[in-house]
Design a protein around this motif. Sequence first.
Motif, PDB file in Angstrom:
ATOM      1  N   PRO A  46       0.800  -1.219   0.000  1.00 13.31           N
ATOM      2  CA  PRO A  46       0.000   0.000   0.000  1.00 13.31           C
ATOM      3  C   PRO A  46       0.842   1.282   0.000  1.00 13.31           C
ATOM      4  O   PRO A  46       0.360   2.345  -0.324  1.00 13.31           O
ATOM      5  N   TYR A  47       2.100   1.157   0.378  1.00 12.39           N
ATOM      6  CA  TYR A  47       2.982   2.321   0.372  1.00 12.39           C
ATOM      7  C   TYR A  47       4.430   1.835   0.250  1.00 12.39           C
ATOM      8  O   TYR A  47       4.757   0.728   0.667  1.00 12.39           O
ATOM      9  N   PRO A  48       5.310   2.658  -0.328  1.00 11.02           N
ATOM     10  CA  PRO A  48       6.719   2.284  -0.415  1.00 11.02           C
ATOM     11  C   PRO A  48       7.403   2.495   0.937  1.00 11.02           C
ATOM     12  O   PRO A  48       6.909   3.259   1.769  1.00 11.02           O
ATOM     13  N   THR A  49       8.529   1.856   1.143  1.00 11.87           N
ATOM     14  CA  THR A  49       9.267   2.054   2.390  1.00 11.87           C
ATOM     15  C   THR A  49       9.980   3.405   2.352  1.00 11.87           C
ATOM     16  O   THR A  49      10.253   3.947   1.271  1.00 11.87           O
ATOM     17  N   PRO A  50      10.305   3.952   3.512  1.00 16.75           N
ATOM     18  CA  PRO A  50      11.032   5.223   3.528  1.00 16.75           C
ATOM     19  C   PRO A  50      12.353   5.151   2.748  1.00 16.75           C
ATOM     20  O   PRO A  50      12.680   6.076   2.006  1.00 16.75           O
ATOM     21  N   ALA A  51      13.089   4.055   2.894  1.00 16.46           N
ATOM     22  CA  ALA A  51      14.368   3.932   2.179  1.00 16.46           C
ATOM     23  C   ALA A  51      14.144   3.867   0.671  1.00 16.46           C
ATOM     24  O   ALA A  51      14.915   4.442  -0.103  1.00 16.46           O
ATOM     25  N   THR A  52      13.087   3.191   0.245  1.00 15.43           N
ATOM     26  CA  THR A  52      12.787   3.094  -1.184  1.00 15.43           C
ATOM     27  C   THR A  52      12.464   4.474  -1.749  1.00 15.43           C
ATOM     28  O   THR A  52      12.931   4.835  -2.832  1.00 15.43           O
ATOM     29  N   VAL A  53      11.686   5.254  -1.030  1.00 17.40           N
ATOM     30  CA  VAL A  53      11.347   6.613  -1.475  1.00 17.40           C
ATOM     31  C   VAL A  53      12.614   7.448  -1.592  1.00 17.40           C
ATOM     32  O   VAL A  53      12.828   8.128  -2.596  1.00 17.40           O
ATOM     33  N   ARG A  54      13.461   7.376  -0.571  1.00 14.17           N
ATOM     34  CA  ARG A  54      14.679   8.187  -0.579  1.00 14.17           C
ATOM     35  C   ARG A  54      15.581   7.803  -1.749  1.00 14.17           C
ATOM     36  O   ARG A  54      16.093   8.669  -2.463  1.00 14.17           O
ATOM     37  N   ARG A  55      15.768   6.519  -1.977  1.00 16.24           N
ATOM     38  CA  ARG A  55      16.611   6.091  -3.104  1.00 16.24           C
ATOM     39  C   ARG A  55      15.985   6.480  -4.440  1.00 16.24           C
ATOM     40  O   ARG A  55      16.684   6.883  -5.362  1.00 16.24           O
ATOM     41  N   HIS A  56      14.662   6.364  -4.537  1.00 14.64           N
ATOM     42  CA  HIS A  56      13.946   6.729  -5.761  1.00 14.64           C
ATOM     43  C   HIS A  56      14.182   8.200  -6.107  1.00 14.64           C
ATOM     44  O   HIS A  56      14.356   8.556  -7.273  1.00 14.64           O
ATOM     45  N   LEU A  57      14.204   9.051  -5.080  1.00 13.92           N
ATOM     46  CA  LEU A  57      14.398  10.485  -5.292  1.00 13.92           C
ATOM     47  C   LEU A  57      15.876  10.877  -5.328  1.00 13.92           C
ATOM     48  O   LEU A  57      16.196  12.039  -5.559  1.00 13.92           O
TER      49      LEU A  57
END
Length: 109
Positions: A46-57
């Motif tokens: 339902p949502y990405p992990t905080p680390a995934t978001v940070r790496r994505h950005l």
Amino acid sequence: MARMTLAEIKARPSSIDWKRVNATTDEDIDRHAKEDGTDNELPGLPYPTPATVRRHLKLTQKEIAALAGVPVATWRNWEQGRVGLDPAVRTLLRVLWREPDAVRRAMVA
């Protein structure tokens, strides 16, 4: 249940290798994520992990924490799973993942 005083807890040796932790680079984290298959948002979550978001950005922890408007220690706690993510944080992660520019616009004072 055994109880320990704060002094006893502080006197215990740490099992964390802080030199190794502090020497870990974002490149190391990216490589580890690719190796264990967590480099992209996993289908069905339902949502990405905080680390995934940070790496994505492609942001550092300090930069993403500033963007999200939280202390860097809070972001680290989220990434390392030390605290649970409440619904507002999960929503923030979804918005950061899908619309990072909207968050940037909203956070400009």
